[in-house]
Design an enzyme around this catalytic site. Sequence first.
Site, short mmCIF file in Angstrom:
data_model
loop_
_atom_site.label_atom_id
_atom_site.label_comp_id
_atom_site.label_asym_id
_atom_site.label_seq_id
_atom_site.Cartn_x
_atom_site.Cartn_y
_atom_site.Cartn_z
CB ILE A 148 3.41 6.18 -5.13
CG1 ILE A 148 2.32 6.21 -6.20
CG2 ILE A 148 3.02 5.26 -3.96
CD1 ILE A 148 0.94 6.60 -5.69
CE LYS B 10 6.91 -8.04 -4.28
NZ LYS B 10 6.49 -7.12 -3.21
CG ASN B 11 2.96 -6.63 -4.39
OD1 ASN B 11 3.80 -7.16 -3.64
ND2 ASN B 11 3.25 -5.55 -5.09
NE ARG C 231 12.30 -8.08 -0.56
CZ ARG C 231 11.98 -7.13 0.32
NH1 ARG C 231 12.83 -6.16 0.56
NH2 ARG C 231 10.81 -7.15 0.93
NE ARG D 271 7.34 -0.64 4.16
CZ ARG D 271 7.75 0.05 5.23
NH1 ARG D 271 8.98 0.01 5.57
NH2 ARG D 271 6.92 0.76 5.92
NE ARG E 21 6.82 1.10 1.30
CZ ARG E 21 6.95 -0.09 0.69
NH1 ARG E 21 8.17 -0.54 0.43
NH2 ARG E 21 5.90 -0.82 0.39
N PRO E 22 5.48 5.05 6.46
CG PRO E 22 4.29 6.99 6.93
CD PRO E 22 5.25 6.38 5.93
CB VAL E 23 2.41 1.16 9.51
CG1 VAL E 23 3.25 0.39 8.50
CG2 VAL E 23 3.09 1.24 10.87
CG ASP E 24 0.28 7.33 9.21
OD1 ASP E 24 -0.46 8.28 8.92
OD2 ASP E 24 0.95 6.72 8.34
CD GLN E 25 -3.61 7.23 7.02
OE1 GLN E 25 -4.83 7.20 6.83
NE2 GLN E 25 -3.01 8.20 7.70
CB CYS F 194 11.44 1.14 2.92
SG CYS F 194 11.36 0.50 1.24
CG ASP G 269 5.13 -1.64 -7.47
OD1 ASP G 269 4.35 -2.45 -6.94
OD2 ASP G 269 5.68 -0.72 -6.84
C1 EPZ Z 1 2.13 -1.81 -1.79
O1 EPZ Z 1 2.96 -1.26 -0.76
C2 EPZ Z 1 3.04 -2.75 -2.61
N1 EPZ Z 1 3.55 -3.78 -1.73
C3 EPZ Z 1 4.19 -1.95 -3.20
O2 EPZ Z 1 4.94 -2.81 -4.05
C4 EPZ Z 1 3.64 -0.84 -4.07
O3 EPZ Z 1 4.69 -0.04 -4.53
C5 EPZ Z 1 2.67 0.03 -3.24
O4 EPZ Z 1 1.64 -0.77 -2.66
C6 EPZ Z 1 1.99 1.09 -4.10
O5 EPZ Z 1 1.33 0.53 -5.18
C7 EPZ Z 1 2.75 -4.85 -1.45
O6 EPZ Z 1 1.63 -4.98 -1.89
C8 EPZ Z 1 3.34 -5.91 -0.57
P1 EPZ Z 1 0.94 2.00 0.18
P2 EPZ Z 1 2.27 -0.48 0.47
O7 EPZ Z 1 0.52 1.79 1.60
O8 EPZ Z 1 0.94 -1.02 0.74
C9 EPZ Z 1 1.92 6.17 2.29
C10 EPZ Z 1 6.86 -3.82 -4.98
O9 EPZ Z 1 7.76 -3.32 -5.67
N2 EPZ Z 1 1.38 5.57 3.53
O10 EPZ Z 1 -0.11 1.88 -0.86
O11 EPZ Z 1 3.27 -0.46 1.56
C11 EPZ Z 1 3.21 5.48 1.81
O12 EPZ Z 1 4.34 5.95 2.47
C12 EPZ Z 1 6.34 -3.04 -3.75
O13 EPZ Z 1 6.33 -4.91 -5.21
C13 EPZ Z 1 1.39 6.32 4.69
O14 EPZ Z 1 1.85 7.47 4.71
O15 EPZ Z 1 2.15 0.99 -0.15
C14 EPZ Z 1 3.19 5.78 0.32
O16 EPZ Z 1 3.74 7.04 0.09
C15 EPZ Z 1 7.14 -1.84 -3.45
N3 EPZ Z 1 0.89 5.75 5.82
C16 EPZ Z 1 1.70 5.76 -0.01
O17 EPZ Z 1 1.00 5.95 1.22
C17 EPZ Z 1 0.39 4.47 5.85
O18 EPZ Z 1 -0.04 3.99 6.92
C18 EPZ Z 1 1.21 4.47 -0.65
O19 EPZ Z 1 1.71 3.40 0.08
C19 EPZ Z 1 0.37 3.73 4.65
C20 EPZ Z 1 0.87 4.30 3.50
#
Ligand code: EPZ
Length: 426
Positions: free
Chosen positions: A336, A22-23, A406, A94, A123-127, A118, A314
Amino acid sequence: MDKLRITGGRALHGEVNISGAKNAALPELCAALLTSEPVTLTNVPRLRDVATMRQLLDHMGVQTQTHGERGGMTLHAADPINPEAPYELVKTMRASVLVLGPLLARFGRARVSLPGGCAIGSRPVDQHIKGMQAMGAEILVEHGYMVAQLAHGKKRLQGARIATDMVTVTGTENFLMAATLAEGETLLENAAQEPEIADLAEMLIAMGAKIEGHGTSRIHIQGVERLHGCTHQVVADRIEAGTFLCAVAATGGEVLLRHGRADHLDAVIDKLREAGAHIEAGQDDGGDFMRVRSSGRLKAQGFRTTEYPGFPTDMQAQFMALNCISHGTAKVTETIFENRFMHVNEMVRLGAKIQTDGKVAVVEGIEKLSGATVMATDLRASASLVIAGLVAEGETIVDRIYHLDRGYDQMEEKLRGIGANIERFK
Ligand code: EPZ
């Protein structure tokens, strides 16, 4: 709403096909936006999230078509494309944020809804925003949308050095896709190293992109004028494979996971072997495989979730289910996501002994769980409750399994194929 009825206590035997990841499939579907030529993906898993992403791309004007047995899908993002991702679709998934990079890179503008809250964390998208701004995009957040466009007078994104405050998987994927069409070189520092990112990079390289270092924490991308079409096979789903490994380790039995990649699951396999399960891996005419064998109660294993190649978040819930019926006590630390223990109270309903305190859960293994009705709260929590139901005495009803659909391709059919007593009902 669909539910699952599981009668526990059966060992599992046989063979399971592991589907595409999926990812990896989700960002790779978005990568089709980077070219006006057709892109064909094979081994695309049949998941609700994939259907949602396809709906989103259809909404933008991308022609999509499925074909063949091997999960084939052809996507053609010919002009004109409407570079907008509406709230109605983004709120359900997301990962829709993954259209931001490709739209900005190819069309110089995008209007993408913010994903909102969520179950597993804020899970912000600031980065993501910070990285696109570093590449010369102007991004306004208004009325719940990120409204992005190239800086005045610019025709393309600009290569840049992007170092994120934390490792972010979809952030890295967004920057990787955007940088392929940027002017000059981009350097991603502190990049995520998940196998899905390396698979996306392989696809982009097949489209004509210049990328080095994917799979490491430093990725170099030399931008090109345009990309062309390609055919790419989505990598096998390591989290689906890990889920089945934990299920068999918990129930006992022997199962072959066809297409399962052991080299993408080192941290999980190490813990399962320390617990007492036997896992072998190899390749034969049918491709990659893993064989798991287990009998009796295993030894509880403590672990700490971290970014790849560490123990994946995960897999936290599924391994916790195994610890519930193992010998001894295990300390599980989730680093995480700040709210990823929603499955704990449901497991306690099945008789499990688990104490949580912030990021830490302490699981005291017991002889037997007892069947009950439980509720799925998120994707991986639902998989952990299925595992718990497979070992619990009597009948377990898992409610709200739309979460499971999902991210798991025909989970109950695959489990029934290896001897589980499981059925879906309304
Ligand atoms: C990906 O989510 C996966 N989803 C998630 O899988 C997985 O749990 C996660 O990576 C961690 O391995 C997909 O690939 C579609 P992150 P993602 O950005 O990219 C923080 C599943 O079960 N962060 O690596 O959204 C965030 O809040 C799903 O299949 C910010 O603060 O995760 C988290 O604490 C669930 N600001 C950490 O970083 C940002 O702009 C890592 O999140 C981005 C992230």
